[in-house]
Design a protein around this motif. Structure first.
Motif, PDB file in Angstrom:
ATOM      1  N   LEU A 638       0.858  -1.180   0.000  1.00  0.00           N
ATOM      2  CA  LEU A 638       0.000   0.000   0.000  1.00  0.00           C
ATOM      3  C   LEU A 638       0.898   1.234   0.000  1.00  0.00           C
ATOM      4  CD1 LEU A 638      -2.764   1.475   0.403  1.00  0.00           C
ATOM      5  CD2 LEU A 638      -2.376   1.225   2.875  1.00  0.00           C
ATOM      6  N   VAL A 639       0.643   2.146  -0.916  1.00  0.00           N
ATOM      7  CA  VAL A 639       1.441   3.370  -1.040  1.00  0.00           C
ATOM      8  C   VAL A 639       0.543   4.569  -0.779  1.00  0.00           C
ATOM      9  CG1 VAL A 639       2.863   4.785  -2.556  1.00  0.00           C
ATOM     10  CG2 VAL A 639       2.961   2.283  -2.721  1.00  0.00           C
ATOM     11  N   VAL A 640       1.008   5.457   0.098  1.00  0.00           N
ATOM     12  CA  VAL A 640       0.280   6.689   0.401  1.00  0.00           C
ATOM     13  C   VAL A 640       1.249   7.852   0.223  1.00  0.00           C
ATOM     14  CG1 VAL A 640      -1.063   7.986   2.092  1.00  0.00           C
ATOM     15  CG2 VAL A 640      -1.171   5.472   2.061  1.00  0.00           C
ATOM     16  N   ALA A 641       0.847   8.826  -0.601  1.00  0.00           N
ATOM     17  CA  ALA A 641       1.703   9.993  -0.853  1.00  0.00           C
ATOM     18  C   ALA A 641       0.964  11.259  -0.470  1.00  0.00           C
ATOM     19  CB  ALA A 641       2.096  10.041  -2.325  1.00  0.00           C
ATOM     20  N   ASN A 642       1.608  12.047   0.358  1.00  0.00           N
ATOM     21  CA  ASN A 642       1.068  13.352   0.752  1.00  0.00           C
ATOM     22  C   ASN A 642       1.879  14.425   0.042  1.00  0.00           C
ATOM     23  OD1 ASN A 642      -0.054  15.575   1.988  1.00  0.00           O
ATOM     24  ND2 ASN A 642       1.046  15.295   3.929  1.00  0.00           N
ATOM     25  N   MET A 643       1.304  15.021  -0.998  1.00  0.00           N
ATOM     26  CA  MET A 643       2.005  16.033  -1.772  1.00  0.00           C
ATOM     27  C   MET A 643       1.820  17.444  -1.197  1.00  0.00           C
ATOM     28  SD  MET A 643       3.260  14.179  -4.263  1.00  0.00           S
ATOM     29  CE  MET A 643       3.004  12.614  -5.110  1.00  0.00           C
ATOM     30  N   ALA A 644       0.998  17.550  -0.160  1.00  0.00           N
ATOM     31  CA  ALA A 644       0.720  18.846   0.441  1.00  0.00           C
ATOM     32  C   ALA A 644       1.836  19.244   1.409  1.00  0.00           C
ATOM     33  CB  ALA A 644      -0.617  18.806   1.176  1.00  0.00           C
ATOM     34  N   GLY A 645       1.844  20.497   1.745  1.00  0.00           N
ATOM     35  CA  GLY A 645       2.893  21.002   2.626  1.00  0.00           C
ATOM     36  C   GLY A 645       2.533  20.971   4.088  1.00  0.00           C
ATOM     37  N   VAL A 646       1.495  20.220   4.455  1.00  0.00           N
ATOM     38  CA  VAL A 646       1.072  20.127   5.860  1.00  0.00           C
ATOM     39  C   VAL A 646       0.939  18.664   6.256  1.00  0.00           C
ATOM     40  CG1 VAL A 646      -0.136  22.330   5.860  1.00  0.00           C
ATOM     41  CG2 VAL A 646      -1.361  20.267   5.178  1.00  0.00           C
ATOM     42  N   GLU A 647       1.074  18.427   7.546  1.00  0.00           N
ATOM     43  CA  GLU A 647       0.907  17.078   8.074  1.00  0.00           C
ATOM     44  C   GLU A 647      -0.547  16.645   7.956  1.00  0.00           C
ATOM     45  OE1 GLU A 647       1.071  14.945  12.459  1.00  0.00           O
ATOM     46  OE2 GLU A 647       2.415  16.641  12.039  1.00  0.00           O
ATOM     47  N   ARG A 648      -0.770  15.363   7.663  1.00  0.00           N
ATOM     48  CA  ARG A 648      -2.127  14.856   7.496  1.00  0.00           C
ATOM     49  C   ARG A 648      -2.348  13.613   8.352  1.00  0.00           C
ATOM     50  NH1 ARG A 648      -5.119  18.616   4.434  1.00  0.00           N
ATOM     51  NH2 ARG A 648      -4.142  19.010   2.411  1.00  0.00           N
TER      52      ARG A 648
END
Length: 841
Positions: A638-648
């Protein structure tokens, strides 16, 4: 000169030799049997005297100077299988003995000419060029060159004082091959071909088939034999044949030998450079290196090849480069070469106008000259040219054990109108813009490479979306094994250059590549063309301050490794700071380990069954999640990518119930991140998220990527979870039933209340309607009364006037009657009017 000798001389042909105008000097020069004697003729312009020494008898015969230009001749007795030498004395009285080049016949035969002219002499480099050898006990070098429109060709070099009048070559066949064996020419001798055109112009050209060259831009060719080292990579070559194009991992590190050589001083050997490169590649975890062109090229222009068969100075000698490849193979590293069969530079010391006219390039500039760069495009319609290119490919593969070739951009040769405006290009015979000749060349190239060398791979760059590049030739394709995915590179780098605040509007640039990822066998590539300085160039493409740039760089490299497709990364040594280099080295090594160890990341690269979106629609959050699969159901990532500049914090849908463990996070401290990780095993829970029945809760740092492995439950755990789920389902069912009953009760109460409200409303409405009707009736009566009253007042006023008139008349008449009668009449009239008024009311 004796009359007998004079009569034997063919003066017109002798003048051809003296003025260097002929293409068959063997017909005159050398020993020719005439009756019971030999007529021996030689041309040595700088000789004062020349003698012929017969080896069988040891006798010497003085040759006569028949022309003051240096043409000598002599008649000697017949000797079976004559072997002889010339004893030459120059003007200074120095003597030296030489063997006659014209005592040796040609080595190439009719079969060679036919195969070369048909484009199927795939080892023509063994015939053309310079090849040291021993013939009839005489050491020398065999020279051969293709120059079909030349009037005369001579070989000049260290062995003949660079004098084009000597060593004039023999045209062997109408296709234009010239050949000569030069005794005494040895390894390390420099040489060129002196070509005289039919118009009388003379050019000096390096050998297109030279194995070594020197001087500026390789203008001087060097005689060099192709001696093999003692190879020890037999096991590697055997395993290479088993390479699976669809399943086996391929992680390529693109490097320049020249860049690594610059890290060492001039005293460093190729052995030191080899050790440095091997350590660099191993530390970063790659299993393949791709070398930018190692052929002789223009300084600073790797892809402007001057000598296709000769190594550049930065690549070491022939044996040193062979040792380099052997070392890589023994360490388990594949070696691929960048190869340029699409163009060559316009240069007076190269292939352009080689024999005075366009030979290797198209003659028509609408096809043969690239409009922007001015580079020359090979004439793929000439079989000899395609033979030159294919034999060059096989030369590197078979002699240097190269594992693959990556061709330069083939778009510029596939399309006749590439970078050309209307009217600047010439259509093919069918009126189209496809270069049919180049198309056939590429198919032939791939067919021969794969047939002769199973396991060798071919990769190409193509930017104009030509279809079926990686399909086999039998299936209508061009036969390449892989294609650079330039579309993905362009879109992804465009996305990453945006500040995270504005990435939401570019979300399709992340997801679009999956629409076409399985139409070809792709290589995801950050190349020298995309990032000029390797990782440093990629680093400076990213937005933000230094820490943000590093975070984005880690994310970019991580995303490339988990996206479907083989991997390619241009690496330049010493590109980043020491700390940054350490972090990136740790990152790439870990990513490559994951890539090789987990089948899900490569086994189904050629099939869409190896990829499944979880969530690709969360553009406002700049988030992606997907699953990579293999043929083994347990091997799921499972791959999860956070491209935003804030923690999620995310609730992520998962494909199956089980435990999920974070095996990689680009935000790890080991890679220079903040260390925001998901530690331990995360058990999925029943929850409908992202269209899945189960989900997990995770946290993820800004601009980072996490990979989770899947571990299924044991049978006992499954039973326990089944019981728990059954109990949860029962409770959920009871809760739902209670909720449903409550809803029904509420519904009945609401219905009853609505009915009461309805009745009350209807009653109130009826009362209101009645009141309104009464009100309207009253208003109407009042209106009528008002109208009647007005009319009555008017009538009353008119009546008074009439009454007054009558009264006057009656008063007059009353005088004639009695007062009593007049009074009664007046009273009666008044009573009548009052009664009428009351009735009207």
């Amino acid at each position: 000169m004796t009359s007998k000798l004079y009569k034997m001389m063919n003066w017109p042909e002798i003048e051809e030799i003296i003025y260097s105008d002929g293409d068959n000097p063997h017909r005159i020069l050398g020993a020719h049997k005439v009756g019971n004697s030999y007529l021996v003729q030689a041309f040595y312009p700088d000789a004062d005297t020349v003698k012929v020494r017969v080896e069988q008898t040891g006798k010497e015969y003085e040759m006569e100077l028949t022309d003051e230009a240096g043409f000598f001749a002599a008649i000697i007795p017949y000797v079976d299988k004559l072997k002889y030498q010339y004893i030459i004395k120059d003007a200074e009285g120095k003597e030296h003995t030489v063997d006659d080049p014209y005592a040796f016949g040609p080595l190439m035969d009719r079969e060679d000419f036919i195969k070369f002219g048909s484009g199927i002499h795939y080892h023509i480099y063994e015939k053309l060029g310079a090849h040291p050898m021993v013939r009839n006990g005489v050491a020398g070098t065999e020279f051969a060159v293709w120059a079909p429109t030349a009037a005369r060709v001579s070989v000049i070099g260290d062995f003949n004082n660079w004098d084009g009048r000597t060593c004039q070559m023999h045209r062997l066949d109408p296709i234009g091959i010239f050949e000569i064996f030069v005794p005494g020419a040895k390894e390390n001798d420099g040489y060129q071909f002196e070509i005289k055109t039919r118009s009388g112009l003379v050019y000096k050209r390096p050998d297109p088939f030279a194995f070594e060259s020197k001087g500026e831009n390789g203008v001087i060719s060097v005689v060099r034999s192709l001696k093999q080292i003692r190879w020890t990579d037999e096991k590697w070559l055997a395993n290479r044949r088993k390479f699976d194009l669809d399943e086996d991992p391929l992680s390529i590190c693109e490097i320049s030998l020249e860049a690594f050589a610059d890290r060492h001083d001039e005293k460093s050997s190729m052995k030191d450079i080899t050790a440095d490169i091997l350590e660099y590649v191993k530390n970063h975890g790659f299993n393949t290196i791709e070398l930018m062109p190692v052929m002789k090229h223009l300084p600073g222009h790797f892809y402007h090849i001057m000598d296709f068969f000769a190594l550049d100075n930065s690549s070491g000698s022939t044996n040193e480069f062979m040792t380099f490849v052997n070392t890589m193979h023994n360490a388990g590293v594949r070696v691929i070469l960048d190869w340029v069969p699409t163009f060559f530079p316009k240069s007076s010391c190269g292939l352009s106008d080689f024999d005075g006219r366009a030979l290797f390039e198209y003659e028509d500039p609408r096809i043969g000259v690239h409009p922007k760069s001015g580079d020359m495009i090979f004439d793929y319609g000439r079989k000899e040219v395609t033979n030159f290119l294919i034999s060059n490919a096989l030369y590197w593969i078979e002699n240097f054990h190269i594992d693959g070739l990556r061709t330069s951009d083939i778009s510029r040769i596939l399309y006749l109108d590439y970078d050309r405006k209307p009217g600047e290009w010439m259509p093919n015979i069918y009126g189209g813009n496809e270069n049919l000749e180049a198309l056939e060349f590429l198919k032939q190239f791939n067919t021969i490479v794969h047939k002769n060398n199973p396991g060798v791979i071919t990769i190409t760059k193509e930017t104009a979306c030509w279809p079926q590049l990686t399909d086999s030739v039998d299936e209508g394709g061009l036969g390449f094994d892989f294609k650079w995915n330039n579309g993905w590179t362009r879109d992804f780098l465009s996305y990453m250059q945006n500040d995270p605040l504005f990435r939401a509007g570019h979300h399709d640039e992340l997801t679009f590549s999956l629409i076409y990822s399985y139409t070809e066998r792709f290589v995801l590539a950050f190349t020298h063309e995309d990032v000029e300085k390797g990782l440093e160039g990629l680093y400076y493409l990213m937005p933000g301050d230094s820490s943000q740039k590093m975070a984005n760089l880690r994310l970019a490299l991580s995303f490339m490794m988990v996206h479907p497709g083989r991997k390619h990364l241009y690496m330049s040594p010493d590109a980043l700071t020491i700390d940054q280099s350490v972090f990136v080295e740790n990152l790439l090594k870990k990513l490559n380990e994951l890539y090789f160890d987990h089948d899900a990341l490569h086994e189904l690269d050629g099939s869409d069954s190896g990829f499944e979106w979880i969530n690709n629609m969360a553009s406002d959050q700049c988030m992606l999640s997907f699953v990579r699969k293999s043929t083994n159901d347990r091997e799921t990532l499972l791959v999860v990518a956070n491209m935003a500049g804030v923690e999620r914090e995310y609730e992520i849908g998962v494909p199956v119930d089980g435990r999920y463990t974070e095996i990689f996070n680009s935000d790890s401290l080991n890679y220079g991140g903040s260390g925001l990780l998901n530690e331990g095993r995360i058990e999925s829970k029943r929850n409908d998220i992202d269209g899945r029945n189960y989900s997990i809760s995770i946290k993820i740092a800004p601009v980072s990527l996490a990979i989770f492995s899947f571990t299924p439950y044991t049978e006992q755990e499954k039973k326990i979870r089944a019981i728990k789920e059954e109990e949860e389902l029962r409770k959920e069912k009871e809760r739902q039933e209670a909720l449903e009953a409550l809803k029904q009760k509420q519904s009945l109460e609401e219905q009853k209340l609505l009915e009461q409200l309805k009745l009350k409303y209807e009653k109130e409405l009826a009362e209101q309607e009645k009141a309104i009707e009464e009100k309207y009736e009253k208003i109407e009566e009042e209106r009528i009364f008002s109208i009647v009253t007005d009319e009555a007042v008017k009538g009353l006023s008119a009546g008074k006037k009439a009454s007054t008139a009558k009264k006057t008349t009656k008063t007059t008449n009353a005088k004639k009657t009695t007062a009593k009668t007049g009074s009664k009449s007046a009273a009666k009239s008044t009573v009548k009017k009052t009664t009428n008024k009351s009735d009207k009311k």
